[in-house]
Write a protein that holds these residues in place. Structure first.
Motif, PDB file in Angstrom:
ATOM      1  N   MET A  28       0.840  -1.192   0.000  1.00  0.00           N
ATOM      2  CA  MET A  28       0.000   0.000   0.000  1.00  0.00           C
ATOM      3  C   MET A  28       0.880   1.248   0.000  1.00  0.00           C
ATOM      4  N   LYS A  29       0.885   1.993  -1.102  1.00  0.00           N
ATOM      5  CA  LYS A  29       1.693   3.204  -1.207  1.00  0.00           C
ATOM      6  C   LYS A  29       1.211   4.252  -0.201  1.00  0.00           C
ATOM      7  N   ILE A  30       2.152   5.007   0.353  1.00  0.00           N
ATOM      8  CA  ILE A  30       1.849   5.986   1.396  1.00  0.00           C
ATOM      9  C   ILE A  30       2.272   7.376   0.951  1.00  0.00           C
ATOM     10  N   VAL A  31       1.353   8.341   1.087  1.00  0.00           N
ATOM     11  CA  VAL A  31       1.640   9.756   0.882  1.00  0.00           C
ATOM     12  C   VAL A  31       1.211  10.487   2.152  1.00  0.00           C
ATOM     13  N   ASP A  32       2.146  11.193   2.778  1.00  0.00           N
ATOM     14  CA  ASP A  32       1.890  11.871   4.055  1.00  0.00           C
ATOM     15  C   ASP A  32       2.154  13.362   3.878  1.00  0.00           C
ATOM     16  N   MET A  33       1.138  14.176   4.163  1.00  0.00           N
ATOM     17  CA  MET A  33       1.237  15.618   3.905  1.00  0.00           C
ATOM     18  C   MET A  33       1.992  16.422   4.955  1.00  0.00           C
ATOM     19  N   HIS A  34       2.360  15.810   6.102  1.00  0.00           N
ATOM     20  CA  HIS A  34       3.021  16.662   7.101  1.00  0.00           C
ATOM     21  C   HIS A  34       3.851  15.862   8.098  1.00  0.00           C
ATOM     22  N   CYS A  35       5.093  16.299   8.288  1.00  0.00           N
ATOM     23  CA  CYS A  35       5.920  15.841   9.413  1.00  0.00           C
ATOM     24  C   CYS A  35       6.868  16.969   9.798  1.00  0.00           C
ATOM     25  N   ASP A  36       7.403  16.894  11.019  1.00  0.00           N
ATOM     26  CA  ASP A  36       8.328  17.906  11.539  1.00  0.00           C
ATOM     27  C   ASP A  36       9.731  17.333  11.735  1.00  0.00           C
ATOM     28  N   THR A  37      10.074  16.320  10.958  1.00  0.00           N
ATOM     29  CA  THR A  37      11.333  15.607  11.129  1.00  0.00           C
ATOM     30  C   THR A  37      12.545  16.501  10.898  1.00  0.00           C
ATOM     31  N   MET A  91     -15.609  10.228   0.319  1.00  0.00           N
ATOM     32  CA  MET A  91     -14.373   9.471   0.419  1.00  0.00           C
ATOM     33  C   MET A  91     -13.167  10.213  -0.155  1.00  0.00           C
ATOM     34  N   ASP A  92     -13.403  11.179  -1.043  1.00  0.00           N
ATOM     35  CA  ASP A  92     -12.294  11.798  -1.766  1.00  0.00           C
ATOM     36  C   ASP A  92     -11.612  12.938  -1.022  1.00  0.00           C
ATOM     37  N   SER A 113      -3.010   7.433  -0.387  1.00  0.00           N
ATOM     38  CA  SER A 113      -2.225   8.097  -1.434  1.00  0.00           C
ATOM     39  C   SER A 113      -3.046   8.807  -2.503  1.00  0.00           C
ATOM     40  N   GLN A 114      -4.099   8.173  -3.013  1.00  0.00           N
ATOM     41  CA  GLN A 114      -4.706   8.646  -4.250  1.00  0.00           C
ATOM     42  C   GLN A 114      -5.380  10.008  -4.134  1.00  0.00           C
ATOM     43  N   ASN A 115      -6.010  10.295  -3.012  1.00  0.00           N
ATOM     44  CA  ASN A 115      -6.687  11.596  -2.877  1.00  0.00           C
ATOM     45  C   ASN A 115      -5.694  12.759  -2.903  1.00  0.00           C
ATOM     46  N   VAL A 116      -4.603  12.621  -2.161  1.00  0.00           N
ATOM     47  CA  VAL A 116      -3.593  13.678  -2.151  1.00  0.00           C
ATOM     48  C   VAL A 116      -2.918  13.778  -3.516  1.00  0.00           C
TER      49      VAL A 116
END
Length: 336
Positions: free
Chosen positions: A1-10, A278-279, A324-327
């Protein structure tokens, strides 16, 4: 499952560890995110924020540049495994090459100090998303309020919505300029009046990179149902924030929740699905900006969240949309 994450503070966490003389690398660390764990978790794209706390510096633009230097310094030796992107073509190229994509963002529009020239510099540097505020007022607008609570036995402040102070004239100039240049507007941390001004003065989709549903957790950093519907109608996306304070209400004695459960994350997803469809749902973990304890641990636990979504009735296609797909749909439209 591909992952797209819009925010981190790393990046800011790595920067501060370097300032303290401590070893820390994006390749491998004990933070929530590192490259080795992202690769094992099948990450496609991670947004990396240049997070600036205005009260900690009187030179916010300069401070953000130091964070940017940390970002590029960390990326350079890893460029065969994670590539910095500024447009949709870059995301597609990295996908074809089997590389993770790194998208640079800014958390705190005050780093521009009200100067459109600084905004353009950030764009040329590669920044493609920016919150207009963090938790302090700036030249562009206002966050929701933190006010003293005389009824609380320990005098702790409570949060309150601000429906009066919209975007400043400079803030209106900024959202119009961001939309024109192709920098994604991020309404997370903006107050209620400011959020509605963004709707009023723009026409393209935008995001709330790490905000949940206020109907389930009353923190003013979350979105009302009306905001969720409007964001969905605009074609935007809200990223589920993994912080316990945005997943659950305070305890009866005023204590802030300190444990982030995946069941609560999915509860917010189900509510957003009911309200906006859902979108409009994505991921905005806030990894390395979270003080609460995470049930999933860090980015290595993302597959567990997909399992919990499945257990609670989400289909494989719906999970893929959130993960992933929505972003990616928004990025394809705005970063092409």
């Amino acid at each position: 499952m591909k992952i797209v994450d819009m925010h981190c503070d790393t990046i800011s966490e790595i920067y501060h560890r370097h300032r303290e003389g401590r070893d820390c690398s994006l390749l491998k660390n004990d933070l929530h995110i590192d490259l080795e764990r992202m690769e094992k978790g099948d990450y496609l794209l991670q947004n990396f924020a240049l997070f600036t706390r205005l009260r900690d510096t009187d030179r916010p633009f300069e401070y953000a540049m130091k964070l940017a230097d940390t970002f590029f310094t960390e990326m350079e030796p890893l460029k065969t495994r994670i590539g910095v992107v500024t447009d949709w073509a870059g995301i597609e190229k990295n996908r074809e090459l089997g590389r993770i994509s790194a998208l640079l963002t800014v958390e705190e529009g005050g780093v521009c100090q009200g100067n459109l020239e600084f905004l353009r510099i950030f764009y040329h540097l590669g920044v493609r998303m920016m919150t207009l505020t963090w938790n302090f007022p700036n030249e562009l607008g206002y966050p929701n309020l933190q006010i003293p609570d005389p009824d609380h036995p320990e005098g702790k402040p409570r949060m309150a919505v601000d429906t009066e102070h919209g975007l400043t004239e400079k803030g209106i100039d900024f959202v119009r300029a961001m939309e024109e240049m192709g920098m994604i507007i991020d309404i997370s941390h903006l107050n209620d009046a400011g959020i509605w001004d963004v709707f009023r003065y723009t026409r393209k989709p935008f995001v709330a990179s790490h905000s949940n549903a206020r109907a389930l957790a009353g923190h003013p950093r979350n979105l009302t149902d009306e905001m969720i519907r409007a964001l969905a109608n605009r074609g935007g996306v809200a990223g589920i924030n993994f912080s316990a304070a945005f997943l659950k209400n305070q305890e009866a004695d005023g204590r802030i929740p300190t444990y982030s459960r995946m069941t609560d994350m999915v509860r917010h997803m189900k509510h957003m699905k009911q309200v906006g469809g859902m979108d409009c749902i994505g991921l905005g973990s806030d990894f390395d900006g979270i003080s609460s304890t995470l049930e999933m641990g860090g980015c290595e636990g993302m597959p567990l969240l997909a399992d919990e979504m499945s257990r609670q009735g989400f289909t494989d296609g719906e999970i893929e949309k959130v993960f992933s797909q929505n972003v990616l749909r928004v990025y394809r439209e705005l970063l092409s």
